[in-house]
Design an enzyme around this catalytic site. Structure first.
Site, PDB file in Angstrom:
ATOM      1  N   ASN A  89       0.857  -1.178   0.000  1.00 26.35           N
ATOM      2  CA  ASN A  89       0.000   0.000   0.000  1.00 26.35           C
ATOM      3  C   ASN A  89       0.897   1.233   0.000  1.00 26.35           C
ATOM      4  O   ASN A  89       1.815   1.340   0.822  1.00 26.35           O
ATOM      5  CB  ASN A  89      -0.910  -0.003   1.231  1.00 26.35           C
ATOM      6  CG  ASN A  89      -1.890  -1.161   1.220  1.00 26.35           C
ATOM      7  OD1 ASN A  89      -2.327  -1.602   0.162  1.00 26.35           O
ATOM      8  ND2 ASN A  89      -2.233  -1.672   2.392  1.00 26.35           N
ATOM      9  N   GLN A  96      -2.188   3.318   2.608  1.00 29.36           N
ATOM     10  CA  GLN A  96      -1.046   3.187   3.534  1.00 29.36           C
ATOM     11  C   GLN A  96      -1.334   3.935   4.832  1.00 29.36           C
ATOM     12  O   GLN A  96      -1.688   5.118   4.811  1.00 29.36           O
ATOM     13  CB  GLN A  96       0.230   3.739   2.882  1.00 29.36           C
ATOM     14  CG  GLN A  96       1.469   3.533   3.741  1.00 29.36           C
ATOM     15  CD  GLN A  96       2.747   4.031   3.064  1.00 29.36           C
ATOM     16  OE1 GLN A  96       2.699   4.653   2.002  1.00 29.36           O
ATOM     17  NE2 GLN A  96       3.877   3.748   3.685  1.00 29.36           N
ATOM     18  N   HIS A 102       6.463  -1.245   3.770  1.00 30.69           N
ATOM     19  CA  HIS A 102       6.237  -2.628   4.188  1.00 30.69           C
ATOM     20  C   HIS A 102       5.527  -3.396   3.092  1.00 30.69           C
ATOM     21  O   HIS A 102       4.688  -2.853   2.378  1.00 30.69           O
ATOM     22  CB  HIS A 102       5.440  -2.691   5.500  1.00 30.69           C
ATOM     23  CG  HIS A 102       4.199  -1.859   5.511  1.00 30.69           C
ATOM     24  ND1 HIS A 102       4.214  -0.502   5.689  1.00 30.69           N
ATOM     25  CD2 HIS A 102       2.896  -2.200   5.360  1.00 30.69           C
ATOM     26  CE1 HIS A 102       2.974  -0.029   5.649  1.00 30.69           C
ATOM     27  NE2 HIS A 102       2.152  -1.041   5.442  1.00 30.69           N
TER      28      HIS A 102
HETATM   29  P1  AMP Z   1      -0.860  -0.344   5.770  1.00 30.78           P
HETATM   30  O1  AMP Z   1      -2.324  -0.044   5.891  1.00 30.78           O
HETATM   31  O2  AMP Z   1      -0.472  -0.989   4.477  1.00 30.78           O
HETATM   32  O3  AMP Z   1      -0.004   0.863   6.109  1.00 30.78           O
HETATM   33  O4  AMP Z   1      -0.572  -1.474   6.835  1.00 30.78           O
HETATM   34  C1  AMP Z   1      -0.134  -1.249   8.131  1.00 30.78           C
HETATM   35  C2  AMP Z   1      -0.231  -2.569   8.833  1.00 30.78           C
HETATM   36  O5  AMP Z   1       0.545  -2.518   9.998  1.00 30.78           O
HETATM   37  C3  AMP Z   1      -1.656  -2.973   9.240  1.00 30.78           C
HETATM   38  O6  AMP Z   1      -1.982  -4.220   8.648  1.00 30.78           O
HETATM   39  C4  AMP Z   1      -1.562  -3.056  10.756  1.00 30.78           C
HETATM   40  O7  AMP Z   1      -2.343  -4.103  11.285  1.00 30.78           O
HETATM   41  C5  AMP Z   1      -0.086  -3.300  10.977  1.00 30.78           C
HETATM   42  N1  AMP Z   1       0.456  -2.871  12.254  1.00 30.78           N
HETATM   43  C6  AMP Z   1       0.345  -1.651  12.832  1.00 30.78           C
HETATM   44  N2  AMP Z   1       1.009  -1.600  13.992  1.00 30.78           N
HETATM   45  C7  AMP Z   1       1.577  -2.827  14.154  1.00 30.78           C
HETATM   46  C8  AMP Z   1       2.403  -3.417  15.160  1.00 30.78           C
HETATM   47  N3  AMP Z   1       2.781  -2.726  16.243  1.00 30.78           N
HETATM   48  N4  AMP Z   1       2.790  -4.701  14.995  1.00 30.78           N
HETATM   49  C9  AMP Z   1       2.414  -5.400  13.909  1.00 30.78           C
HETATM   50  N5  AMP Z   1       1.651  -4.900  12.918  1.00 30.78           N
HETATM   51  C10 AMP Z   1       1.227  -3.639  13.043  1.00 30.78           C
END
Ligand code: AMP
Ligand code: ZN
Length: 116
Positions: A89, A96, A102
């Site tokens: 994303n 995002q 990521h």
């Molecule tokens: P995005 O929407 O592509 O930016 O994805 C961010 C992702 O990070 C989401 O799927 C969240 O569930 C994940 N996320 C946020 N904080 C954490 C954390 N502390 N540990 C693991 N995953 C996380």
């Protein structure tokens, strides 16, 4: 370089706990906190990079490593044969929410298309 207040930089340097699932020279893999599939992990560069849009030509080796590490991790977790989906994303319309590059690795169920 770690970015102050970046949650994924804090995971990369161990300040915030995460369920780590692997590591390569420049990247780590850990379980997503809010899984959207039976297997859902995130592959991130150890160094801060806000998004794919912020990558420079000089980052191409790092970007390649993220994909080869994702492939290796999928095989190590036993999901490579049935298949998986990688998602990056990027920016507002890309959905995002964490501004450290990521790659989502999703597996363990049949994915649908188009994504939401
Ligand atoms: P995005 O929407 O592509 O930016 O994805 C961010 C992702 O990070 C989401 O799927 C969240 O569930 C994940 N996320 C946020 N904080 C954490 C954390 N502390 N540990 C693991 N995953 C996380
Ligand atoms: Zn960061």
């Amino acid at each position: 370089m770690a970015e102050t207040n970046c949650i994924f930089c804090k995971i990369a340097n161990g300040e915030i706990p995460a369920k780590r699932l692997g590591e390569s020279a420049q990247a780590i893999a850990f379980a997503d906190l809010n899984p959207q599939a039976p297997t859902h992990l995130l592959i991130i560069p150890k160094q801060h990079l806000a998004s794919l849009a912020h990558a420079a030509d000089a980052d191409s080796a790092l970007l390649g490593e993220l994909l080869t590490f994702a492939k290796t991790t999928a095989a190590a977790l036993g999901v490579a044969e049935r298949g998986y989906r990688l998602v990056i994303n990027t920016g507002h319309d890309g959905g995002q929410t964490v501004h450290h590059l990521h790659v989502h690795l999703l597996a363990g169920r049949q994915m649908s298309w188009p994504p939401g």
